[in-house]
Design a protein around this motif. Sequence first.
Motif, PDB file in Angstrom:
ATOM      1  N   MET A 179      45.505 109.142   8.798  1.00 31.61           N
ATOM      2  CA  MET A 179      45.208 106.993   8.873  1.00 31.61           C
ATOM      3  C   MET A 179      46.404 106.098   9.102  1.00 31.61           C
ATOM      4  O   MET A 179      45.747 104.700   9.178  1.00 31.61           O
ATOM      5  CB  MET A 179      45.212 106.843   7.359  1.00 31.61           C
ATOM      6  CG  MET A 179      44.563 107.662   6.167  1.00 31.61           C
ATOM      7  SD  MET A 179      42.819 107.215   6.126  1.00 31.61           S
ATOM      8  CE  MET A 179      42.376 108.214   5.596  1.00 31.61           C
ATOM      9  N   THR A 223      34.193 108.638   5.555  1.00 28.33           N
ATOM     10  CA  THR A 223      35.250 107.402   5.443  1.00 28.33           C
ATOM     11  C   THR A 223      34.939 106.331   7.053  1.00 28.33           C
ATOM     12  O   THR A 223      35.149 105.541   6.744  1.00 28.33           O
ATOM     13  CB  THR A 223      36.813 107.688   4.646  1.00 28.33           C
ATOM     14  OG1 THR A 223      36.245 108.995   4.600  1.00 28.33           O
ATOM     15  CG2 THR A 223      36.881 106.248   4.202  1.00 28.33           C
ATOM     16  N   PHE A 273      42.298  99.485   2.929  1.00 22.73           N
ATOM     17  CA  PHE A 273      43.144  99.922   1.670  1.00 22.73           C
ATOM     18  C   PHE A 273      42.776 100.839   0.636  1.00 22.73           C
ATOM     19  O   PHE A 273      42.840 101.785   0.209  1.00 22.73           O
ATOM     20  CB  PHE A 273      44.897  98.971   0.919  1.00 22.73           C
ATOM     21  CG  PHE A 273      45.632  99.379   1.878  1.00 22.73           C
ATOM     22  CD1 PHE A 273      46.164 100.443   1.904  1.00 22.73           C
ATOM     23  CD2 PHE A 273      46.485  98.101   2.658  1.00 22.73           C
ATOM     24  CE1 PHE A 273      47.482 100.973   3.320  1.00 22.73           C
ATOM     25  CE2 PHE A 273      47.983  98.716   3.164  1.00 22.73           C
ATOM     26  CZ  PHE A 273      47.949  99.448   3.859  1.00 22.73           C
ATOM     27  N   LEU A 274      41.508  99.716   0.189  1.00 23.37           N
ATOM     28  CA  LEU A 274      40.307 100.109  -1.407  1.00 23.37           C
ATOM     29  C   LEU A 274      39.539 101.456  -0.840  1.00 23.37           C
ATOM     30  O   LEU A 274      39.144 102.391  -0.896  1.00 23.37           O
ATOM     31  CB  LEU A 274      39.420  99.087  -1.034  1.00 23.37           C
ATOM     32  CG  LEU A 274      38.910  99.312  -2.211  1.00 23.37           C
ATOM     33  CD1 LEU A 274      39.258  99.710  -3.337  1.00 23.37           C
ATOM     34  CD2 LEU A 274      37.775  98.019  -2.330  1.00 23.37           C
ATOM     35  N   MET A 280      41.246 103.944   1.845  1.00 24.59           N
ATOM     36  CA  MET A 280      41.033 104.889   1.386  1.00 24.59           C
ATOM     37  C   MET A 280      41.929 105.075   0.463  1.00 24.59           C
ATOM     38  O   MET A 280      42.109 106.451   0.868  1.00 24.59           O
ATOM     39  CB  MET A 280      42.932 104.536   2.219  1.00 24.59           C
ATOM     40  CG  MET A 280      42.879 103.685   3.806  1.00 24.59           C
ATOM     41  SD  MET A 280      42.106 105.290   5.024  1.00 24.59           S
ATOM     42  CE  MET A 280      40.654 104.811   4.950  1.00 24.59           C
ATOM     43  N   ASN A 281      42.309 103.774  -0.707  1.00 24.56           N
ATOM     44  CA  ASN A 281      41.952 104.580  -1.711  1.00 24.56           C
ATOM     45  C   ASN A 281      40.563 105.631  -2.562  1.00 24.56           C
ATOM     46  O   ASN A 281      41.256 107.168  -3.584  1.00 24.56           O
ATOM     47  CB  ASN A 281      42.194 103.732  -2.913  1.00 24.56           C
ATOM     48  CG  ASN A 281      43.860 103.401  -1.433  1.00 24.56           C
ATOM     49  OD1 ASN A 281      44.547 104.201  -2.431  1.00 24.56           O
ATOM     50  ND2 ASN A 281      44.120 101.946  -3.153  1.00 24.56           N
ATOM     51  N   ILE A 282      39.774 105.123  -2.268  1.00 24.03           N
ATOM     52  CA  ILE A 282      38.679 105.458  -2.368  1.00 24.03           C
ATOM     53  C   ILE A 282      38.510 107.275  -2.510  1.00 24.03           C
ATOM     54  O   ILE A 282      38.262 107.859  -2.749  1.00 24.03           O
ATOM     55  CB  ILE A 282      37.193 105.322  -2.506  1.00 24.03           C
ATOM     56  CG1 ILE A 282      37.419 103.647  -3.343  1.00 24.03           C
ATOM     57  CG2 ILE A 282      36.032 105.763  -2.684  1.00 24.03           C
ATOM     58  CD1 ILE A 282      35.919 102.948  -2.860  1.00 24.03           C
ATOM     59  N   GLY A 291      41.255 108.803  -1.004  1.00 31.75           N
ATOM     60  CA  GLY A 291      41.975 109.733  -1.557  1.00 31.75           C
ATOM     61  C   GLY A 291      41.651 110.534  -2.763  1.00 31.75           C
ATOM     62  O   GLY A 291      41.791 111.070  -3.361  1.00 31.75           O
ATOM     63  N   LEU A 292      41.124 109.306  -3.643  1.00 28.24           N
ATOM     64  CA  LEU A 292      40.886 109.957  -5.084  1.00 28.24           C
ATOM     65  C   LEU A 292      39.575 111.210  -4.699  1.00 28.24           C
ATOM     66  O   LEU A 292      39.544 112.134  -5.707  1.00 28.24           O
ATOM     67  CB  LEU A 292      39.914 108.766  -5.522  1.00 28.24           C
ATOM     68  CG  LEU A 292      40.744 108.077  -6.817  1.00 28.24           C
ATOM     69  CD1 LEU A 292      39.304 106.735  -6.858  1.00 28.24           C
ATOM     70  CD2 LEU A 292      41.204 109.067  -7.725  1.00 28.24           C
ATOM     71  N   CYS A 293      38.450 110.691  -4.248  1.00 31.48           N
ATOM     72  CA  CYS A 293      38.216 112.035  -3.446  1.00 31.48           C
ATOM     73  C   CYS A 293      38.542 113.281  -3.230  1.00 31.48           C
ATOM     74  O   CYS A 293      38.149 114.978  -3.471  1.00 31.48           O
ATOM     75  CB  CYS A 293      37.075 111.710  -2.290  1.00 31.48           C
ATOM     76  SG  CYS A 293      35.645 110.377  -3.052  1.00 31.48           S
ATOM     77  N   PHE A 304      48.134 111.272   5.996  1.00 27.81           N
ATOM     78  CA  PHE A 304      48.901 109.844   6.043  1.00 27.81           C
ATOM     79  C   PHE A 304      49.009 109.760   7.468  1.00 27.81           C
ATOM     80  O   PHE A 304      48.883 108.341   7.893  1.00 27.81           O
ATOM     81  CB  PHE A 304      50.859 111.054   5.594  1.00 27.81           C
ATOM     82  CG  PHE A 304      51.238 109.447   5.891  1.00 27.81           C
ATOM     83  CD1 PHE A 304      51.305 108.064   5.033  1.00 27.81           C
ATOM     84  CD2 PHE A 304      52.292 109.700   6.722  1.00 27.81           C
ATOM     85  CE1 PHE A 304      51.956 106.720   5.383  1.00 27.81           C
ATOM     86  CE2 PHE A 304      53.227 108.652   7.521  1.00 27.81           C
ATOM     87  CZ  PHE A 304      52.822 107.447   6.350  1.00 27.81           C
ATOM     88  N   PRO A 362      43.501  94.983   2.553  1.00 31.23           N
ATOM     89  CA  PRO A 362      42.965  95.710   1.704  1.00 31.23           C
ATOM     90  C   PRO A 362      41.542  96.399   1.070  1.00 31.23           C
ATOM     91  O   PRO A 362      41.720  96.502   0.409  1.00 31.23           O
ATOM     92  CB  PRO A 362      42.662  93.742   0.149  1.00 31.23           C
ATOM     93  CG  PRO A 362      44.152  92.688   1.678  1.00 31.23           C
ATOM     94  CD  PRO A 362      44.026  93.277   2.291  1.00 31.23           C
TER      95      PRO A 362
END
Length: 576
Positions: A283, A162, A244-245, A247-249, A251-253, A280, A241
């Motif tokens: 990030m 990432t 964070f997007l 980061m969320n992707i 996170g999901l992985c 955490f 945003p």
Amino acid sequence: MRLILHYLKKYKLLVFINVISVFGFALVELGIPTIIAEMIDQGVLRSDENYLIQMGLVILLISIIGVSMTILLGFCCAKISTNITRDIRNDIFEKAQKFTAHEFNQFGISSMITRTNNDAFQIQMFVNVLLRTALMTPVMFIFSFIMTARASLPLSGIIAATIPFIILGVFAVAKFSKPISENQQTSLDELNRISRENLSGIRVIRAFDNDAYEQNRFEGTNEKFTGYSKKLFKLMSLTQPVFFLLMNIAGLCIFWVAAHLIADGSLQVGQLVAFLDYLFHAMFSIMLFCTVFMMYPRAEVSAKRIEEVFDVDPLIKSKSETKEAKNETTIRFDHVTFVYPDGEEAVLKDISFEAKKGETIAFIGSTGSGKSTLINLIPRFYDVSKGTIYIDGIDIRDYDVKELRSKLGVIPQKAFLFSGSIKENICFGKEDASDEEIIHAARVAQAYDFIMEKEHGFDEEISEGATNVSGGQKQRLSIARAIIRKPEIYIFDDSFSALDFKTDAVLRHELKKETKEAIVMVVAQRISSIMDADKIVVLNEGNIVGMGTHKELLKNCEIYHEIALSQLSEEELAHE
Ligand SMILES: Nc1ncnc2c1ncn2[C@@H]1O[C@H](COP(=O)(O)OP(=O)(O)OP(=O)(O)O)[C@@H](O)[C@H]1O
């Protein structure tokens, strides 16, 4: 960065404490997840209560240390960033004191004010964030990344994948925001300039009924400034945003891979908890890094604007010491020629004259003939282009400028008063003046009577822009300010123009007694103000076209005769 580093050097000790507290804070922050992981794997899963209590106490102690370090960090950051800003402002002010009008014109007064206030403030904000995060971010990131890798190598691979996207994004934002920041600061300069002109020229605007035009001008620039600010905010608000997007992707992985790892027994729950905690922190440190990096272009623009001021080499250079002067009071212009730094033609050409202690020398000529320019060369507001000006036998460029100016009492064409009391304004000429000296100066300048008529006398406050005194009163107060210094050379630049004939005559009479030991240089438009002078210099288009007494000039200087004829009647002239 060069500018910030230069100022940071002054606060080495505070920076050192700052570094220690950053490390302390980071180690505490990162130590806790390790202990929690241990607690889960060894305490919770094995139901070891004693171990849990012991570790709980360790966490409490570490947290207390963490809080103390955070407070110390905040204290250091605040102190260093505010001190640096104070120093920058002081240095800009000090530098500006050495500027001539030419250097001021390079920036404009409004831009100088924006640079001193707004740009310095941008640096303060940046330094504050920088000190909090610049060290902490790499320490926390590297440490957390190693720990996540230790907790789970496959999961940390997802974070590593990432990072390049985040770095690319941050660079893109910095690239876009820099030109916007530059334009924003320039339009702020313009906004300040228009506000300044509007407020100080409000009477002219109203008299010419130009409110609507000025309002449009202001609104246009305000709109421009708002536009740039909006662009910057939009850019910043888009960044988070998107971050964070990403980061969320990631996170999901991570959860998807972690579920599989736990299912096949190659990852423990405790390890996952520790991993998530380190994740955490990693990030969080990347986010801090992004904040610093996004603030950087703006601070860089401001630092560049401040450096531009520091990089100016003032035209006037002072000697640290003045040569031993001859024991005499004289002023001599020796073949002086002068061209303004931004001008092409000489405004003064081959000017030579001399005046001695006790003499009054006057300058007359049509507007634009170079009278003010000539006398502005004496305090070295500008330096001569050719020739030399001597005071007491020494080239004025060989004086310490402070010492040179201490010999002079300058009364400028446009009388300027500072906000403060009348007394403070007069004492501007001599800080430690006694009450007797103040009263005496006011009496000679014919200001005493009108001062006493004011409700608070010498303590009456002068408003900003001196709008509560008349033009003639302003001139008399600025004359008193010069008289109180008892200078060796008085320079009156058309300083009697706002006085009525009677006051003008009385003032000159009183001045004569006061200036017996001095040289008096007078620029005037009125023949009546200068006809008693020991020597009158007639200027025309920068040349001396006549020099002598009133009587001599009437006979042999045509231009002087014409000026006299336009002001005095044939009868008065015939008397001469
Ligand atoms: N800062 C400046 N830069 C360039 N040219 C200037 C500057 N100040 C004045 N001048 C020019 O120098 C010339 C002489 O101006 P100066 O003010 O010395 O005249 P003056 O005789 O004092 O006029 P007045 O009686 O109207 O005050 C004028 O042509 C003016 O336009």
